[in-house]
Scaffold this motif. Sequence first.
Motif, PDB file in Angstrom:
ATOM      1  N   GLN A  34      38.557  48.276  41.745  1.00  0.00           N
ATOM      2  CA  GLN A  34      37.851  47.268  41.063  1.00  0.00           C
ATOM      3  C   GLN A  34      36.433  46.752  41.345  1.00  0.00           C
ATOM      4  O   GLN A  34      36.308  46.717  42.581  1.00  0.00           O
ATOM      5  CB  GLN A  34      38.810  45.886  40.952  1.00  0.00           C
ATOM      6  CG  GLN A  34      38.146  44.848  40.257  1.00  0.00           C
ATOM      7  CD  GLN A  34      39.014  43.515  40.074  1.00  0.00           C
ATOM      8  OE1 GLN A  34      40.215  43.607  40.069  1.00  0.00           O
ATOM      9  NE2 GLN A  34      38.367  42.472  40.739  1.00  0.00           N
ATOM     10  N   SER A  35      35.443  46.643  40.503  1.00  0.00           N
ATOM     11  CA  SER A  35      34.251  46.338  40.854  1.00  0.00           C
ATOM     12  C   SER A  35      33.730  45.350  39.801  1.00  0.00           C
ATOM     13  O   SER A  35      34.083  45.364  38.367  1.00  0.00           O
ATOM     14  CB  SER A  35      33.185  47.529  40.792  1.00  0.00           C
ATOM     15  OG  SER A  35      33.216  48.289  39.675  1.00  0.00           O
ATOM     16  N   THR A  36      32.831  44.436  40.172  1.00  0.00           N
ATOM     17  CA  THR A  36      32.564  43.292  39.097  1.00  0.00           C
ATOM     18  C   THR A  36      30.854  43.772  39.035  1.00  0.00           C
ATOM     19  O   THR A  36      29.960  44.163  39.774  1.00  0.00           O
ATOM     20  CB  THR A  36      32.285  42.037  39.894  1.00  0.00           C
ATOM     21  OG1 THR A  36      33.829  41.941  40.055  1.00  0.00           O
ATOM     22  CG2 THR A  36      31.808  41.152  39.057  1.00  0.00           C
ATOM     23  N   TRP A  37      30.429  43.824  37.455  1.00  0.00           N
ATOM     24  CA  TRP A  37      29.253  44.044  37.268  1.00  0.00           C
ATOM     25  C   TRP A  37      28.621  42.725  36.410  1.00  0.00           C
ATOM     26  O   TRP A  37      29.175  42.032  35.511  1.00  0.00           O
ATOM     27  CB  TRP A  37      29.205  45.093  35.977  1.00  0.00           C
ATOM     28  CG  TRP A  37      30.017  46.440  36.392  1.00  0.00           C
ATOM     29  CD1 TRP A  37      31.399  46.445  36.859  1.00  0.00           C
ATOM     30  CD2 TRP A  37      29.158  47.654  36.644  1.00  0.00           C
ATOM     31  NE1 TRP A  37      31.458  47.608  37.166  1.00  0.00           N
ATOM     32  CE2 TRP A  37      30.276  48.803  37.082  1.00  0.00           C
ATOM     33  CE3 TRP A  37      27.790  47.877  36.530  1.00  0.00           C
ATOM     34  CZ2 TRP A  37      29.809  49.725  37.595  1.00  0.00           C
ATOM     35  CZ3 TRP A  37      27.632  49.157  36.844  1.00  0.00           C
ATOM     36  CH2 TRP A  37      28.495  50.114  37.157  1.00  0.00           C
ATOM     37  N   THR A  38      27.554  42.336  37.200  1.00  0.00           N
ATOM     38  CA  THR A  38      26.708  41.083  36.966  1.00  0.00           C
ATOM     39  C   THR A  38      25.802  41.467  35.910  1.00  0.00           C
ATOM     40  O   THR A  38      25.556  41.675  34.842  1.00  0.00           O
ATOM     41  CB  THR A  38      26.676  40.308  38.121  1.00  0.00           C
ATOM     42  OG1 THR A  38      25.918  40.775  39.006  1.00  0.00           O
ATOM     43  CG2 THR A  38      27.900  39.810  38.321  1.00  0.00           C
ATOM     44  N   VAL A  76      34.325  42.873  34.593  1.00  0.00           N
ATOM     45  CA  VAL A  76      35.102  43.539  35.819  1.00  0.00           C
ATOM     46  C   VAL A  76      35.803  44.728  35.291  1.00  0.00           C
ATOM     47  O   VAL A  76      36.702  44.868  34.256  1.00  0.00           O
ATOM     48  CB  VAL A  76      36.168  42.540  36.290  1.00  0.00           C
ATOM     49  CG1 VAL A  76      36.966  42.968  37.087  1.00  0.00           C
ATOM     50  CG2 VAL A  76      35.403  41.195  36.644  1.00  0.00           C
ATOM     51  N   LEU A  77      35.517  45.820  36.020  1.00  0.00           N
ATOM     52  CA  LEU A  77      36.133  47.353  35.490  1.00  0.00           C
ATOM     53  C   LEU A  77      37.034  47.411  36.705  1.00  0.00           C
ATOM     54  O   LEU A  77      37.123  47.320  37.798  1.00  0.00           O
ATOM     55  CB  LEU A  77      35.254  48.310  35.825  1.00  0.00           C
ATOM     56  CG  LEU A  77      35.553  49.669  35.728  1.00  0.00           C
ATOM     57  CD1 LEU A  77      36.165  49.904  33.919  1.00  0.00           C
ATOM     58  CD2 LEU A  77      34.860  50.858  35.718  1.00  0.00           C
ATOM     59  N   GLN A  78      38.442  47.542  36.270  1.00  0.00           N
ATOM     60  CA  GLN A  78      39.590  47.666  37.143  1.00  0.00           C
ATOM     61  C   GLN A  78      40.372  49.006  36.553  1.00  0.00           C
ATOM     62  O   GLN A  78      40.514  49.067  35.268  1.00  0.00           O
ATOM     63  CB  GLN A  78      40.482  46.638  36.882  1.00  0.00           C
ATOM     64  CG  GLN A  78      41.585  46.508  37.925  1.00  0.00           C
ATOM     65  CD  GLN A  78      42.433  45.408  37.568  1.00  0.00           C
ATOM     66  OE1 GLN A  78      43.415  45.205  36.845  1.00  0.00           O
ATOM     67  NE2 GLN A  78      42.419  44.324  38.646  1.00  0.00           N
ATOM     68  N   VAL A  79      40.548  49.986  37.599  1.00  0.00           N
ATOM     69  CA  VAL A  79      40.944  51.328  37.199  1.00  0.00           C
ATOM     70  C   VAL A  79      42.205  51.752  38.172  1.00  0.00           C
ATOM     71  O   VAL A  79      42.184  51.272  39.239  1.00  0.00           O
ATOM     72  CB  VAL A  79      40.057  52.387  37.414  1.00  0.00           C
ATOM     73  CG1 VAL A  79      40.581  53.728  37.242  1.00  0.00           C
ATOM     74  CG2 VAL A  79      38.935  52.249  36.536  1.00  0.00           C
TER      75      VAL A  79
END
Length: 84
Positions: A34-38, A76-79
């Motif tokens: 998971q990574s958060t893109w602001t 939020v990209l969750q894979v």
Amino acid sequence: DLQASTNKSRRPMDATYPTHTDGTTSGAATMRFQSTWTSTGNYAWNEFGIFNASTGGRMLSRKVQSLGTKTSGTWVLQVDVTLA
């Protein structure tokens, strides 16, 4: 690398990621990234990948899928990667 020649960027994993579950049957072991893109990633998202470095490095997985167009705000990209 991703196939796009422009409009691509990388973000680090959020704190506590990746996570995993253990299992003894096929399909029971899953890793979640998971990574958060602001302020970054404001363009159409048509592919994504999991890398081991902020530039270069190796790619674990790549997926071609239209996720929409980020114009502002936070995504939020969750894979999930399931191991067989």
